[in-house]
Design an enzyme around this catalytic site. Structure first.
Site, PDB file in Angstrom:
ATOM      1  N   HIS A 213      40.465  28.568  35.414  1.00 38.21           N
ATOM      2  CA  HIS A 213      39.942  28.404  34.055  1.00 38.21           C
ATOM      3  C   HIS A 213      41.107  28.017  33.155  1.00 38.21           C
ATOM      4  O   HIS A 213      42.279  28.221  33.498  1.00 38.21           O
ATOM      5  CB  HIS A 213      39.270  29.682  33.536  1.00 38.21           C
ATOM      6  CG  HIS A 213      40.188  30.884  33.494  1.00 38.21           C
ATOM      7  ND1 HIS A 213      41.186  31.029  32.562  1.00 38.21           N
ATOM      8  CD2 HIS A 213      40.262  31.978  34.292  1.00 38.21           C
ATOM      9  CE1 HIS A 213      41.831  32.165  32.761  1.00 38.21           C
ATOM     10  NE2 HIS A 213      41.287  32.756  33.829  1.00 38.21           N
ATOM     11  N   ASP A 340      37.242  45.033  50.152  1.00 35.78           N
ATOM     12  CA  ASP A 340      38.461  45.491  50.825  1.00 35.78           C
ATOM     13  C   ASP A 340      38.914  46.832  50.248  1.00 35.78           C
ATOM     14  O   ASP A 340      39.213  46.939  49.047  1.00 35.78           O
ATOM     15  CB  ASP A 340      39.561  44.439  50.656  1.00 35.78           C
ATOM     16  CG  ASP A 340      40.733  44.674  51.567  1.00 35.78           C
ATOM     17  OD1 ASP A 340      41.504  45.612  51.313  1.00 35.78           O
ATOM     18  OD2 ASP A 340      40.886  43.919  52.548  1.00 35.78           O
ATOM     19  N   SER A 355      43.174  35.811  38.341  1.00 35.26           N
ATOM     20  CA  SER A 355      42.473  34.543  38.173  1.00 35.26           C
ATOM     21  C   SER A 355      43.249  33.423  38.860  1.00 35.26           C
ATOM     22  O   SER A 355      44.444  33.252  38.612  1.00 35.26           O
ATOM     23  CB  SER A 355      42.310  34.212  36.689  1.00 35.26           C
ATOM     24  OG  SER A 355      41.460  35.132  36.053  1.00 35.26           O
TER      25      SER A 355
END
Length: 389
Positions: A213, A340, A355
């Site tokens: 992004h 996980d 991110s």
């Protein structure tokens, strides 16, 4: 009795017609042509419907009903695998804004107790970029501050960019009662910085993509207009674990003394992009990974790559819950959940700074992590890799 038989026949007819309409719509949803990489199975891109079979033929694939009737032909184009280096390295990002970004307006209290706002009176708005003053280019906030303070109240001509349009606005600084200095009543920003993850780089061109992004200003919520930028290696110093309603985050320091890893050349909706320094290529733990075609991404097991602890890039298990293929989904085209246990123990799931973490499925790079669900840090969004390129 004949009336009842007629009613039953009519009901069956309506039911069959409804089933036919449903199947017609579903068959129409199957594309007439698809493109896959070598080694991918075309079946994974085509919907499996009850009673529908997919059969290879010389022209591509046939969609058949009950193995007898061909309902549709699907042309299949096979292209050579494209390899990128999947990374997962945490990096520090520093960007200079193209101009001085106006993040808010603030009144100036002058002698006598009155409040004025010279910038507002001149027509300046939040989100504008001041690029010059008195015919001179402004390089940073100090340049403008110096001109305003030294104006003695003389009107200044400002060059302003607004939504791609260049404006010239006249503003008259006012002397503040508090400090005796001249002000025009704006809060401005000339740079931005943060922690994120490098998704990939091209081993031939050294072009990279990161974050999944763009970088937006915290106040205006708009993409930061990039003048120039750099990425640096980062050392993680603390991890705030994500909790429902309170997103976690990575905190780190930029290793600027080691020199930049690369330059940032574009800040776009689907990521930041630039070029690596050739000498710094070895500082990234990239692993060659073929791209996955968007239609082949499926719900199920996958892994993400991340270096949350500063001890090297590690694979963590996730589940892809949903793929959103419409053109407006953009940065939120993959819904996923962290499964996980090691990652959940340290971060609680997805946290700020992750991110850009690559998403790998069936050995192929299919996307990158982009967002976390604020109320459920175990879940988040990702972007399909095709939308990052």
């Amino acid at each position: 009795m004949p009336v009842k038989r007629h009613s039953v026949a009519r009901t069956l007819g309506i039911a069959l017609f409804a089933i036919l309409l449903t199947y017609t719509g579903m068959v129409r949803s199957i594309p007439s042509s698809i493109t896959i990489f070598q080694g991918e199975n075309a079946d994974s891109q085509l919907k499996k419907l009850p009673g529908i079979e997919l059969e290879n033929d010389q022209e591509g694939m046939s969609v058949k009903w009950l193995g007898l009737f061909r309902l549709k032909k699907v042309n299949v184009s096979v292209v050579p695998d494209q390899y990128l280096m999947a990374c997962g390295n945490v990096a520090g990002v520093k960007m200079e804004i193209d101009g001085l970004l106006v993040i808010s307006l603030s009144d100036v209290e002058i002698q006598g107790g009155a409040s004025v706002n010279p910038a507002k009176d001149a027509g300046i708005r939040t989100g504008d970029r001041i690029t010059g003053a008195q015919g001179q280019e402004l390089h940073n906030a100090q340049d403008l501050l110096g001109l305003v303070k030294g104006s003695n109240g003389t009107t200044l001509s400002l060059d302003v960019m607004r939504l791609g349009t260049k404006l010239t606005l006249e503003v008259k600084p006012e002397r503040a009662a508090g400090d005796g200095q001249y002000h025009i009543g704006v809060w401005i920003r000339d740079s931005a910085a943060g922690i994120g993850t490098i998704t990939y780089y091209d081993p031939e061109t050294l072009d990279f993509g990161a974050l999944g992004h763009g970088i937006s200003d915290i106040d205006t919520k708009e993409l930061v207009p990039l003048k120039r930028g750099k990425i640096f290696e980062a050392a993680i110093i603390s991890i705030k674990k994500g909790m429902p309603g309170s997103p976690g985050e990575l905190s780190g320091v930029f290793m600027e003394d080691w020199g930049p890893v690369g330059t940032v050349e574009e800040n776009m909706e689907c990521g930041i992009y630039g070029s690596l320094e050739p000498a710094k290529r070895g500082s990234l733990e990239g692993r060659p990974c073929p791209l996955g075609s968007p239609g082949a991404v499926r719900e199920g097991n996958a892994v993400i790559l991340s270096d949350i602890a500063g001890a090297g890039v590690t694979s963590y298990d996730v589940q892809i819950l949903k793929i959103i293929r419409d053109p407006v989904s953009g940065k939120k085209s993959i819904s996923l959940q962290v499964s996980d246990e090691d990652l959940l123990a340290v971060t609680g799931g997805i946290i700020q700074g992750m991110s850009g973490s690559p998403i790998i499925q069936d050995g192929r790079l299919v996307g990158a992590v982009t967002h976390v669900f604020v109320n459920d840090p175990q879940r988040g969004y990702g972007i399909l890799i095709e939308r990052m390129q």
